[in-house]
Design an enzyme around this catalytic site. Sequence first.
Site, PDB file in Angstrom:
ATOM      1  CD  GLU A 292     -12.700 -40.068  19.230  1.00 21.95           C
ATOM      2  OE1 GLU A 292     -13.032 -40.571  20.303  1.00 21.95           O
ATOM      3  OE2 GLU A 292     -11.740 -39.308  19.087  1.00 21.95           O
ATOM      4  CB  CYS A 326     -20.294 -41.864  23.298  1.00 19.72           C
ATOM      5  SG  CYS A 326     -19.165 -40.608  23.868  1.00 19.72           S
TER       6      CYS A 326
HETATM    7  P1  NAP Z   1     -24.573 -40.100  13.637  1.00 20.24           P
HETATM    8  O1  NAP Z   1     -25.979 -40.262  13.284  1.00 20.24           O
HETATM    9  O2  NAP Z   1     -23.626 -41.182  13.269  1.00 20.24           O
HETATM   10  O3  NAP Z   1     -24.090 -38.721  13.000  1.00 20.24           O
HETATM   11  C1  NAP Z   1     -22.798 -38.193  13.233  1.00 20.24           C
HETATM   12  C2  NAP Z   1     -22.426 -37.282  12.096  1.00 20.24           C
HETATM   13  O4  NAP Z   1     -22.296 -38.050  10.893  1.00 20.24           O
HETATM   14  C3  NAP Z   1     -23.479 -36.214  11.796  1.00 20.24           C
HETATM   15  O5  NAP Z   1     -22.832 -35.017  11.438  1.00 20.24           O
HETATM   16  C4  NAP Z   1     -24.212 -36.810  10.615  1.00 20.24           C
HETATM   17  O6  NAP Z   1     -24.863 -35.861   9.820  1.00 20.24           O
HETATM   18  C5  NAP Z   1     -23.070 -37.451   9.867  1.00 20.24           C
HETATM   19  N1  NAP Z   1     -23.486 -38.472   8.902  1.00 20.24           N
HETATM   20  C6  NAP Z   1     -24.625 -39.194   8.890  1.00 20.24           C
HETATM   21  N2  NAP Z   1     -24.625 -40.034   7.826  1.00 20.24           N
HETATM   22  C7  NAP Z   1     -23.467 -39.834   7.160  1.00 20.24           C
HETATM   23  C8  NAP Z   1     -22.887 -40.396   5.983  1.00 20.24           C
HETATM   24  N3  NAP Z   1     -23.497 -41.357   5.293  1.00 20.24           N
HETATM   25  N4  NAP Z   1     -21.675 -39.960   5.578  1.00 20.24           N
HETATM   26  C9  NAP Z   1     -21.023 -39.004   6.282  1.00 20.24           C
HETATM   27  N5  NAP Z   1     -21.533 -38.424   7.393  1.00 20.24           N
HETATM   28  C10 NAP Z   1     -22.732 -38.843   7.842  1.00 20.24           C
HETATM   29  O7  NAP Z   1     -24.403 -39.888  15.204  1.00 20.24           O
HETATM   30  P2  NAP Z   1     -25.249 -38.904  16.110  1.00 20.24           P
HETATM   31  O8  NAP Z   1     -26.642 -39.397  16.168  1.00 20.24           O
HETATM   32  O9  NAP Z   1     -25.010 -37.518  15.689  1.00 20.24           O
HETATM   33  O10 NAP Z   1     -24.510 -39.085  17.519  1.00 20.24           O
HETATM   34  C11 NAP Z   1     -24.775 -40.144  18.384  1.00 20.24           C
HETATM   35  C12 NAP Z   1     -23.739 -41.239  18.265  1.00 20.24           C
HETATM   36  O11 NAP Z   1     -22.434 -40.700  18.435  1.00 20.24           O
HETATM   37  C13 NAP Z   1     -23.867 -42.304  19.332  1.00 20.24           C
HETATM   38  O12 NAP Z   1     -23.691 -43.556  18.750  1.00 20.24           O
HETATM   39  C14 NAP Z   1     -22.719 -41.985  20.289  1.00 20.24           C
HETATM   40  O13 NAP Z   1     -22.267 -43.087  21.045  1.00 20.24           O
HETATM   41  C15 NAP Z   1     -21.686 -41.497  19.353  1.00 20.24           C
HETATM   42  N6  NAP Z   1     -20.691 -40.675  20.021  1.00 20.24           N
HETATM   43  C16 NAP Z   1     -19.450 -41.179  20.231  1.00 20.24           C
HETATM   44  C17 NAP Z   1     -18.489 -40.433  20.900  1.00 20.24           C
HETATM   45  C18 NAP Z   1     -17.101 -40.956  21.141  1.00 20.24           C
HETATM   46  O14 NAP Z   1     -16.251 -40.174  21.543  1.00 20.24           O
HETATM   47  N7  NAP Z   1     -16.821 -42.226  20.915  1.00 20.24           N
HETATM   48  C19 NAP Z   1     -18.820 -39.156  21.354  1.00 20.24           C
HETATM   49  C20 NAP Z   1     -20.108 -38.667  21.113  1.00 20.24           C
HETATM   50  C21 NAP Z   1     -21.029 -39.428  20.451  1.00 20.24           C
HETATM   51  P3  NAP Z   1     -26.449 -35.589  10.006  1.00 20.24           P
HETATM   52  O15 NAP Z   1     -26.610 -35.011  11.356  1.00 20.24           O
HETATM   53  O16 NAP Z   1     -26.736 -34.642   8.916  1.00 20.24           O
HETATM   54  O17 NAP Z   1     -27.121 -36.912   9.843  1.00 20.24           O
END
Ligand code: NAP
Length: 523
Positions: A292, A326
């Site tokens: 997502e 999001c």
């Molecule tokens: P993110 O930077 O993509 O991180 C999400 C998760 O992925 C974190 O646990 C992060 O760990 C981990 N991660 C980062 N790099 C990775 C890699 N190379 N391999 C595996 N895992 C990795 O997102 P965020 O900043 O936490 O959240 C914001 C984003 O989420 C926005 O784009 C928002 O739109 C989206 N979102 C979408 C939904 C939906 O339902 N569609 C809901 C909520 C949020 P670390 O924290 O250790 O980097």
Amino acid sequence: MQTTSEITPFVNEPFVDFSSEENASAFRAALEKTESSLPVIVRLHIDGEDCDGGAGTFESTDPSMVSRVVANSAKGNKEDALRAVAGAHKAFGEWSRRSAADRAEYLFKAARIMRLRKHEFSAMMVYEVGKSWAEADGDTAEAIDFLEFYAREALRWEREQPLTRIPGESNELHYIPLGVGAAIPPWNFPLAIMVGVAMAPIAAGNCMVLKPASDSPGIASMFIDLMKEVGLPAGVLQFVPGSGSDVGNLLVEHPQIRFINFTGSMEVGKGIYEKAGKTGEGQIWLKRVIAEMGGKDFMLIDEDADIDKAVQQTYAAAFGFQGQKCSACSRLILHESIHDQFMEKFLPLVEATTVGHPSEQKNFLAAMINESAMNDALKGIEEAKKAGNTLVAGGERASEEGWYLQPTVFTGVGRNDYIFQTELFAPVVAVHKVQSFEEGVEAANDTIFGLTGSYFGKDEDKIARAKIELHAGNLYINRKCTGALVGAHPFGGFNMSGTDSKAGSRDYLGLFLQAKLVSRANK
Ligand code: NAP
Ligand code: MG
């Protein structure tokens, strides 16, 4: 254990009414208690044991008062992650053969306890990620909903499945779990989404390795403590805080991981999807990826809309939790005939925003999650200025105590402009003017994402067309594009917003199950 007949139909957890002084003072007490307990110490939890991490420790800080350390967390490394996967595999044998009723009971019990202590969970999110009272309460309510909803879903998926009857055979179809999955949630719904991505697969009979977001290990560990308290068997939910590129990546590439349940940014989601596509040494399946991802969500206000309502709802959708949902409205598409009237009502509301530490009830807007998020938003603001967009509100940091950004609005934004196309995940709204309903629909659909959107208007023919022509996973009519409720508004988007899954829906558990057909000859 509750018998199936005692289980009441699912209802959403009500939000707390903080206008009642009794509720407000109970919440203040929880805030005080939480604040005095900081920093919380977070440890890994593998095979039923708390342990240190091989990569040392890291801190999460209060984004709205950066001098305050919220959690001091052990940091896992690759070896820890390997151990967690191996232990989860061992646990899977027994867990996967439990009845759904048995598994569901752990979720029901967790929901009951979380409901009793809901203010404590919410208070932690006020400090750790900058949620206002109402936003934090909403997050906790959604976590309770996920537990209650997926527990019931596990029971439903286990029931007898309808098959075409043929003579001479007895046929049965059973949904069985997949194996060990990786749960990789974001920080922005650090309780609700984490609970959802980890516990739905567990309810379905899988075992999970959970790597929480690095900005929110404190609230994650509160949930782990709760699952210890309800006695979830060792190895079913392994907890490995650590960096995404280290622990997260290892899980994604691990040949014994059967599926990845990810919620986060498009950038990270795309990388996970690609890496999970490779079959590793000894891997005997193709991994499933449920991703997502981001959004660039719109609210389209037509010429005949109820302007006062649209203004209020846009404000809430754009600036609630600093625009870090999001589903947040970041593209405001206004029919030219109401553009000026809308802005005349909208801007005073934006200017009146109360900004400050979210532990104070009066503050609507707190800080952004971290420095780099704030800098990305400031970069977006610079790009908008360069593109000639008109800054009509905000645009600057609001306080040096934390990562505060003023609620920001640009008008005169073109469809190809940076802030109309790029997810900033910040309290920044791009206003785009259109001449007709058709042009509005085109503008709304002009995105690589497709998560949420709203249409405001009264004409039934146009509403009927909007329902078909607007391409968003969650489309709302005459209401804001945020605030999806489990069960009522199954949530998830199209295109670059993800893999078309729907959290909080009847489909969701199926993503973590596979169907086994057993056909028995009668003679
Ligand atoms: P993110 O930077 O993509 O991180 C999400 C998760 O992925 C974190 O646990 C992060 O760990 C981990 N991660 C980062 N790099 C990775 C890699 N190379 N391999 C595996 N895992 C990795 O997102 P965020 O900043 O936490 O959240 C914001 C984003 O989420 C926005 O784009 C928002 O739109 C989206 N979102 C979408 C939904 C939906 O339902 N569609 C809901 C909520 C949020 P670390 O924290 O250790 O980097
Ligand atoms: Mg991030």
